[in-house]
Design a protein around this motif. Structure first.
Motif, PDB file in Angstrom:
ATOM      1  N   TRP A 219     -21.049   9.967  27.451  1.00  0.00           N
ATOM      2  CA  TRP A 219     -20.525  10.829  27.115  1.00  0.00           C
ATOM      3  C   TRP A 219     -22.092  11.864  26.177  1.00  0.00           C
ATOM      4  CZ3 TRP A 219     -15.689  10.497  24.816  1.00  0.00           C
ATOM      5  CH2 TRP A 219     -14.119   9.777  25.994  1.00  0.00           C
ATOM      6  N   LEU A 220     -22.352  10.333  25.999  1.00  0.00           N
ATOM      7  CA  LEU A 220     -24.278  11.183  25.817  1.00  0.00           C
ATOM      8  C   LEU A 220     -25.091  11.716  26.899  1.00  0.00           C
ATOM      9  CD1 LEU A 220     -25.042   7.631  23.590  1.00  0.00           C
ATOM     10  CD2 LEU A 220     -24.175  10.380  22.993  1.00  0.00           C
ATOM     11  N   ASP A 221     -24.880  11.392  27.947  1.00  0.00           N
ATOM     12  CA  ASP A 221     -25.920  12.825  29.406  1.00  0.00           C
ATOM     13  C   ASP A 221     -25.371  14.212  28.730  1.00  0.00           C
ATOM     14  OD1 ASP A 221     -23.240  12.768  30.059  1.00  0.00           O
ATOM     15  OD2 ASP A 221     -23.801  11.562  32.447  1.00  0.00           O
ATOM     16  N   LEU A 222     -24.381  14.447  28.593  1.00  0.00           N
ATOM     17  CA  LEU A 222     -23.834  15.802  28.376  1.00  0.00           C
ATOM     18  C   LEU A 222     -24.257  15.958  27.148  1.00  0.00           C
ATOM     19  CD1 LEU A 222     -20.161  15.227  30.189  1.00  0.00           C
ATOM     20  CD2 LEU A 222     -21.925  16.381  30.392  1.00  0.00           C
ATOM     21  N   ARG A 239     -30.660  13.785  16.524  1.00  0.00           N
ATOM     22  CA  ARG A 239     -31.822  12.716  17.399  1.00  0.00           C
ATOM     23  C   ARG A 239     -31.834  11.966  17.835  1.00  0.00           C
ATOM     24  NH1 ARG A 239     -35.707   9.226  15.304  1.00  0.00           N
ATOM     25  NH2 ARG A 239     -37.805   8.711  16.968  1.00  0.00           N
ATOM     26  N   ILE A 240     -30.264  11.370  17.141  1.00  0.00           N
ATOM     27  CA  ILE A 240     -29.761  10.303  17.654  1.00  0.00           C
ATOM     28  C   ILE A 240     -29.416  10.175  18.507  1.00  0.00           C
ATOM     29  CG2 ILE A 240     -28.280   7.609  17.080  1.00  0.00           C
ATOM     30  CD1 ILE A 240     -29.126   8.301  14.157  1.00  0.00           C
ATOM     31  N   LEU A 241     -28.483  11.294  18.928  1.00  0.00           N
ATOM     32  CA  LEU A 241     -27.372  11.646  19.823  1.00  0.00           C
ATOM     33  C   LEU A 241     -28.848  11.480  21.589  1.00  0.00           C
ATOM     34  CD1 LEU A 241     -24.938  13.705  18.493  1.00  0.00           C
ATOM     35  CD2 LEU A 241     -24.399  11.558  19.364  1.00  0.00           C
ATOM     36  N   VAL A 242     -29.502  12.296  20.915  1.00  0.00           N
ATOM     37  CA  VAL A 242     -30.843  12.531  22.359  1.00  0.00           C
ATOM     38  C   VAL A 242     -31.784  11.810  22.815  1.00  0.00           C
ATOM     39  CG1 VAL A 242     -32.131  14.343  23.045  1.00  0.00           C
ATOM     40  CG2 VAL A 242     -30.402  15.598  21.657  1.00  0.00           C
ATOM     41  N   LYS A 243     -31.676  10.970  21.808  1.00  0.00           N
ATOM     42  CA  LYS A 243     -32.371   9.137  22.093  1.00  0.00           C
ATOM     43  C   LYS A 243     -32.019   8.855  22.885  1.00  0.00           C
ATOM     44  CE  LYS A 243     -34.669   5.246  19.522  1.00  0.00           C
ATOM     45  NZ  LYS A 243     -34.024   4.912  17.962  1.00  0.00           N
ATOM     46  N   TYR A 244     -30.473   8.469  22.290  1.00  0.00           N
ATOM     47  CA  TYR A 244     -29.123   7.281  23.746  1.00  0.00           C
ATOM     48  C   TYR A 244     -28.750   8.117  24.366  1.00  0.00           C
ATOM     49  CZ  TYR A 244     -30.259   4.087  20.438  1.00  0.00           C
ATOM     50  OH  TYR A 244     -31.378   3.150  18.720  1.00  0.00           O
ATOM     51  N   GLY A 245     -28.879   9.933  24.121  1.00  0.00           N
ATOM     52  CA  GLY A 245     -28.319  10.116  25.553  1.00  0.00           C
ATOM     53  C   GLY A 245     -29.618  10.868  26.910  1.00  0.00           C
ATOM     54  N   LYS A 247     -31.471   8.472  27.500  1.00  0.00           N
ATOM     55  CA  LYS A 247     -31.376   6.674  27.832  1.00  0.00           C
ATOM     56  C   LYS A 247     -30.137   7.189  29.082  1.00  0.00           C
ATOM     57  CE  LYS A 247     -34.009   4.551  24.779  1.00  0.00           C
ATOM     58  NZ  LYS A 247     -33.772   3.695  23.346  1.00  0.00           N
ATOM     59  N   ALA A 248     -28.882   7.663  28.645  1.00  0.00           N
ATOM     60  CA  ALA A 248     -27.732   7.900  29.415  1.00  0.00           C
ATOM     61  C   ALA A 248     -27.902   8.724  30.810  1.00  0.00           C
ATOM     62  CB  ALA A 248     -26.547   8.605  28.902  1.00  0.00           C
ATOM     63  N   LEU A 270     -38.638   9.606  34.235  1.00  0.00           N
ATOM     64  CA  LEU A 270     -38.750   9.673  32.827  1.00  0.00           C
ATOM     65  C   LEU A 270     -38.133  10.908  32.207  1.00  0.00           C
ATOM     66  CD1 LEU A 270     -37.731   7.372  30.906  1.00  0.00           C
ATOM     67  CD2 LEU A 270     -39.971   7.613  29.905  1.00  0.00           C
ATOM     68  N   ILE A 271     -36.828  11.046  31.998  1.00  0.00           N
ATOM     69  CA  ILE A 271     -36.463  12.659  31.521  1.00  0.00           C
ATOM     70  C   ILE A 271     -36.744  12.138  30.401  1.00  0.00           C
ATOM     71  CG2 ILE A 271     -35.043  14.435  31.534  1.00  0.00           C
ATOM     72  CD1 ILE A 271     -33.674  13.060  34.407  1.00  0.00           C
ATOM     73  N   GLN A 272     -37.019  13.535  29.827  1.00  0.00           N
ATOM     74  CA  GLN A 272     -37.568  13.683  28.987  1.00  0.00           C
ATOM     75  C   GLN A 272     -36.799  14.737  27.655  1.00  0.00           C
ATOM     76  OE1 GLN A 272     -38.830  11.782  27.051  1.00  0.00           O
ATOM     77  NE2 GLN A 272     -40.386   9.968  27.303  1.00  0.00           N
ATOM     78  N   SER A 273     -37.124  15.215  27.213  1.00  0.00           N
ATOM     79  CA  SER A 273     -36.571  16.634  25.830  1.00  0.00           C
ATOM     80  C   SER A 273     -36.717  18.104  26.639  1.00  0.00           C
ATOM     81  CB  SER A 273     -36.542  16.887  24.543  1.00  0.00           C
ATOM     82  OG  SER A 273     -37.872  16.490  24.233  1.00  0.00           O
ATOM     83  N   TRP A 274     -38.426  17.781  27.106  1.00  0.00           N
ATOM     84  CA  TRP A 274     -38.532  19.662  27.281  1.00  0.00           C
ATOM     85  C   TRP A 274     -38.498  19.370  29.304  1.00  0.00           C
ATOM     86  CZ3 TRP A 274     -41.744  20.019  32.439  1.00  0.00           C
ATOM     87  CH2 TRP A 274     -42.675  19.112  32.164  1.00  0.00           C
TER      88      TRP A 274
END
Length: 939
Positions: A219-222, A239-245, A247-248, A270-274
């Motif tokens: 579910w971390l992708d969502l 930050r932890i949730l998005v860091k591993y999310g 990757k998911a 490689l999908i980043q936050s931006w």
């Protein structure tokens, strides 16, 4: 538009500790210190943050009651509905919790309100519909925290409610079965969870012991999608949730997400936050903005590849339509601001239009806030009722402002940076007045220039793959943990070109290594005087991958001429007047006209030359003084006579020499006189129709005898011009910073950056101007360890000291130091008697002295005239003779081409030697300095 570059503070001591223990570069160590790390252990935890550091969801208020009630509903096969918002946060929260309940055996359904007919949050009409559908348990996600009346209504219709939300609660909260909101908990790590973060916590609590851990982490992708899209701080658990999310997200099993990634052109990347915030997020939001958010929910929830592909295409098309609608409304809003709003009177923008699409007014408000650098409220009117969306700027509590003005609103909600509202047309003026009062009473300054965050200056040699790899350790970037922004100072710009669709972007190369740089959506920068002066580049370091080739690239966020301060300063200091003069100089160069900088003497020119070379390309500078060879001097004179578009650096004595022979060129319109000894009418003659900028010597200082050299405590500035003095200071103060003797301006700035990072210490300078003086911070003491050769050497030391009264400058040298200056100048510029004696000897013996080495000549003359002549002294005399055309001195030291000349005529012509005239001026400057010393001191 005026702008400010705000340099972020950090503790150099903490940065050094992190560097020492973790082995990362000082650049990244400083970044970690800036981000609040107070030592190596905390920095290590930040870099290594893992899922095992997530807090137990059962610690949250209301969680135990919610889990118990939901499990009873599952066991009893009750009808459960999930009610969520129509943005990405709400959509992802619905899909996540629905999937969780489905896995636990509950076939939950969902309800998402229509943006246009229902608006944000719970509403009674929707609750009635759910009641008719048999809803027994209603779970909200990303909404409901302030739905007090709606909760009572739901309970009266026979349903229990569990509220999960992350928005700021009012004092009275709903009387639901359970309320889960991290704002109700005193747990720092989860304080800023998005709505999806709260839903994830609930899902984890429900799934413990019932759903495999690896399935929970799917579910971390969502979670990553919604957390980034909702612009909550990417700190602590976010930050932890998005860091591993992230990757998911890159390996998501959801057909809908895979299809959307493919349609958005991100497949294989490689999908980043931006990319989540600016590519995927807007596509998912477009459904709720233009139609129904159900489209996005169905995309994320489907297991059918064909349906996923079709809905991904549909969302991309809707996003394109949204852009067109948004742009039209934005242009109307800008026209309304320019036409109807007085920016000096209205600190908060309030605009609106009949039938403006409610799905995009939030984006328009955000763009207006960014454009005008102040909060903006955009209202869509339908007759006498309007729905508005508001966005704020850094440092302004938008929610607090709307709460203050709540009597003028029908409804409002949100947080510090974003909010929504409804209002009656008859309340509009009351709202505007209440907002003015709030700003006035809060003493908040909103009429400020646009501000850019700056992390630190770096040098070109820092820009390497290793730095990029270390920066990757700080990801994910976003709100609260922004991508590092660096400044590369005094950069030369080459080959600027427009690129992209409609030539919207500016691309160029910079630095000694020809680094590629690109400024997205800033094609206007090409109109800047990029190649007339050095530029400061504000950038994020990035990697450009093209056709399999990887290279570092600077993503330019802003640029400005290096002759502009980072912050606006109204102080009338030498530095500010100089920078204004530099800016005017750039204007003159753009008009292809020459500019004259006139110094009191040669040494003062040399002390200032490095900073001119820092601010202007060397090809734009031309030296013109008596120390040049005759050939160099003639070349420079011709350049000035022809009115070449250059900055001519000259001395007062040489300008008088030049004017007497040639006069000033007609194209010259602007001159700068620095630290003159005389009044303007004594200094230059032919100044008709020319603007003369005068930078006076600062006279508000007092000299006093300093017994302690150089500092007792705090931060001190010490002047030293002798190597042995600097070495002595090093022995006494090993930690001192030394810029004295450095000729490279970047090296001097690097020393100052180090000095800026310490709370106490000593900076040793030599009176050479260094750009960016304010960056060294406050100074407690100024001490002269050696005697300057003129008052002008104090200018770069004391001009920017911010004190109201006279500056006290300690004198730690003795009378012998002043005498050494006299000896030095007399060797460099011999007295006329010595010149005459050597000239007579030289003319009488010219046949045997032809092509003699200067060392040999010094020995012969000293022996025959019975007076010791040093190599420097004789070399100086030869330069005077060369000025008169009697000889030519080669760089090797040989004297060539002795010409015959009547001795008396030669002697009378000595005052026509530019080099000799420079000596007279230099000695006059020293004499003026001695007057200052004798005024304050008793030797």
């Amino acid at each position: 538009m005026d702008k400010i570059w705000e340099m972020q503070d950090y503790s150099e001591a903490v940065a050094k500790e992190i560097h020492r223990h973790l082995g990362v570069s000082m650049v990244v160590s400083r970044l970690l210190a800036q981000r609040g790390m107070d030592g190596a252990d905390e920095a290590q935890n930040f870099l290594d943050a893992g899922l095992d550091q997530l807090t137990d969801p059962m610690e949250m208020q209301g969680m135990a009651a919610a889990v118990d009630r939901i499990r009873r509903a599952i066991e009893s096969q009750e009808k459960v509905f999930i009610y969520g918002d129509y943005d990405v946060d709400g959509v992802c929260s619905i899909v996540l919790l629905k999937d969780c309940l489905n896995r636990l055996g509950c076939q939950a359904d969902y309800y998402v309100p229509d943006r246009f007919s229902e608006g944000y949050g719970l509403n009674k009409k929707a609750i009635e519909i759910l009641a008719r559908d048999g809803c027994q348990l209603l779970i909200t996600v990303d909404c409901g925290i302030n739905a007090v009346e709606e909760t009572k209504w739901a309970m009266s219709l026979g349903m229990d409610m569990i509220i999960t939300d992350h928005h700021t609660p009012q004092p009275e909260q709903p009387s639901a079965w359970a309320v889960i909101n991290p704002k109700n908990d005193d747990i720092k790590a989860i304080a800023n969870l998005a709505g999806v973060g709260v839903a994830f916590k609930l899902a984890c609590a429900l799934g413990t012991g019932r759903i495999a851990e690896e399935e929970i982490y799917e579910w971390l992708d969502l979670v990553a999608l919604a957390t980034v899209a909702d612009i909550v701080p990417l700190l602590d658990e976010n930050r932890i949730l998005v860091k591993y999310g992230l990757k998911a997200l890159g390996k998501t099993k959801r057909p809908g997400l895979r299809a959307l990634i493919r349609e958005a052109g991100l497949e294989g990347k490689l999908i980043q936050s931006w990319q989540v915030g600016f590519v995927l997020g807007p596509r998912l939001n477009s459904a709720g903005r233009l139609g129904s958010a159900r489209t996005s929910i169905e995309l994320l929830d489907t297991h059918d590849e064909k349906e996923a592909c079709a809905k991904a295409i549909l969302l991309c098309n809707m996003n394109n339509e949204r852009r067109l609608i948004e742009e039209g409304i934005f242009q109307e809003a800008v026209a309304q601001v320019d036409r109807d709003i007085k920016l000096e009177e209205d600190p908060i923008l309030v605009v609106g239009g009949e039938g403006w699409h409610q799905g995009v007014i939030g984006i328009v408000a955000s763009r207006l806030a960014d454009l005008y650098n102040r909060p903006a409220i955009v209202i869509s009117w339908e007759g006498n009722t309007g729905r508005g969306s508001a966005r704020s700027v850094s440092g302004f509590d938008l929610y607090g402002a709307l709460k203050y003005a709540s009597a003028s609103l029908l409804q409002f909600g949100g947080h510090k940076m974003a909010a929504g509202l409804s209002i009656g047309l008859d309340q509009l003026n009351d709202l505007k007045e209440a907002l003015r009062q709030y700003v006035g009473e809060s003493l908040i300054e909103l009429k400020r220039p646009k501000s850019y965050r700056v992390d630190m200056d770096i040098d070109e040699e820092d820009i390497r793959e290793q730095l990029m790899e270390e920066i990757e350790l700080l990801r994910p970037f976003g709100e609260g943990n922004p991508a590092p922004r660096f400044v590369l100072r005094a950069s030369a710009i080459s080959t600027p070109v427009w690129v992209g669709n409609n030539r919207a972007h500016l691309k160029f190369r910079t630095g000694l290594n020809n680094i590629e740089a690109i400024a997205f959506n800033r094609s206007d920068m090409i109109d800047y005087p990029l190649q007339k002066s050095s530029q400061d580049l504000l950038f994020e370091l990035d990697v450009n991958e093209f056709r399999g080739k990887r290279s570092l690239q600077l993503k330019i966020k802003d640029l400005k001429s290096s002759i502009t301060w980072d912050t606006l300063s109204g102080e009338d200091s030498d530095s500010n007047r100089l920078l204004r003069a530099f800016r005017r100089t750039v204007d003159e160069l753009r008009e292809k006209r020459p500019v004259l900088f006139v110094y009191p003497a040669y040494r003062s020119l040399v002390k200032h030359q490095a900073v001119l070379e820092y601010y202007f390309d060397k090809q734009n500078l031309q030296l013109l003084h008596g120390h040049l060879s005759r050939e160099e001097r003639v070349w420079g004179q011709n350049q000035l006579t022809e009115g070449a578009s250059k900055v001519f650096l000259t001395t007062r004595s040489f300008l008088q020499y030049y004017e007497s022979s040639f006069g000033l060129p007609t194209g010259l319109r602007y001159m700068v006189r620095l630290w003159p000894l005389a009044t303007p009418d004594q200094d230059t003659s032919n100044c008709w129709q020319r603007e003369i900028e005068t930078i006076e010597q600062r006279d508000k200082f007092t000299l006093y005898r300093s017994s302690n050299r150089p500092v007792n405590s705090g931060r001190a500035l010490v002047y030293a011009n002798l190597g042995r003095t600097v070495n002595s200071l090093r022995d006494e103060y090993p930690e001192l910073k030394v810029e004295a003797g450095l000729t490279d301006m970047r090296q001097r700035r690097a020393v100052r950056r180090e000095f800026m990072g310490v709370h106490s210490g000593i900076l040793v300078s030599d009176g050479t101007h260094t750009s960016g003086w304010p960056n060294v911070g406050s100074i407690n003491e100024v001490t002269l360890a050696d005697s300057p050769l003129g008052r002008y050497e104090l200018a770069p030391l004391i001009d920017n000291l911010r004190v109201d009264n006279e500056i006290k400058v300690g004198v730690a040298f003795d009378r012998n130091s002043v005498e050494r200056n006299h000896i030095f100048l007399n060797s460099l510029y011999p007295e006329i008697d010595a010149v005459q004696a050597v000239l007579r000897f030289y003319v009488q013996n010219r046949r045997r002295l032809n092509s003699v080495n200067i060392d040999s000549l010094a020995s012969q003359i000293s022996a025959e005239l019975h007076q010791e002549y040093s190599r420097m002294e004789l070399q100086s005399i030869m330069r005077i003779l060369a000025d008169l055309g009697l000889c030519r001195v080669e760089k090797s030291g040989s004297i060539m081409g002795i010409n015959s000349m009547d001795v008396d005529n030669a002697i009378s012509s000595i005052c026509n030697s530019p080099y000799y005239l420079e000596g007279l001026a230099e000695k006059q400057v020293l004499a003026e300095w001695e007057k200052d010393l004798n005024k304050y001191l008793v030797w």
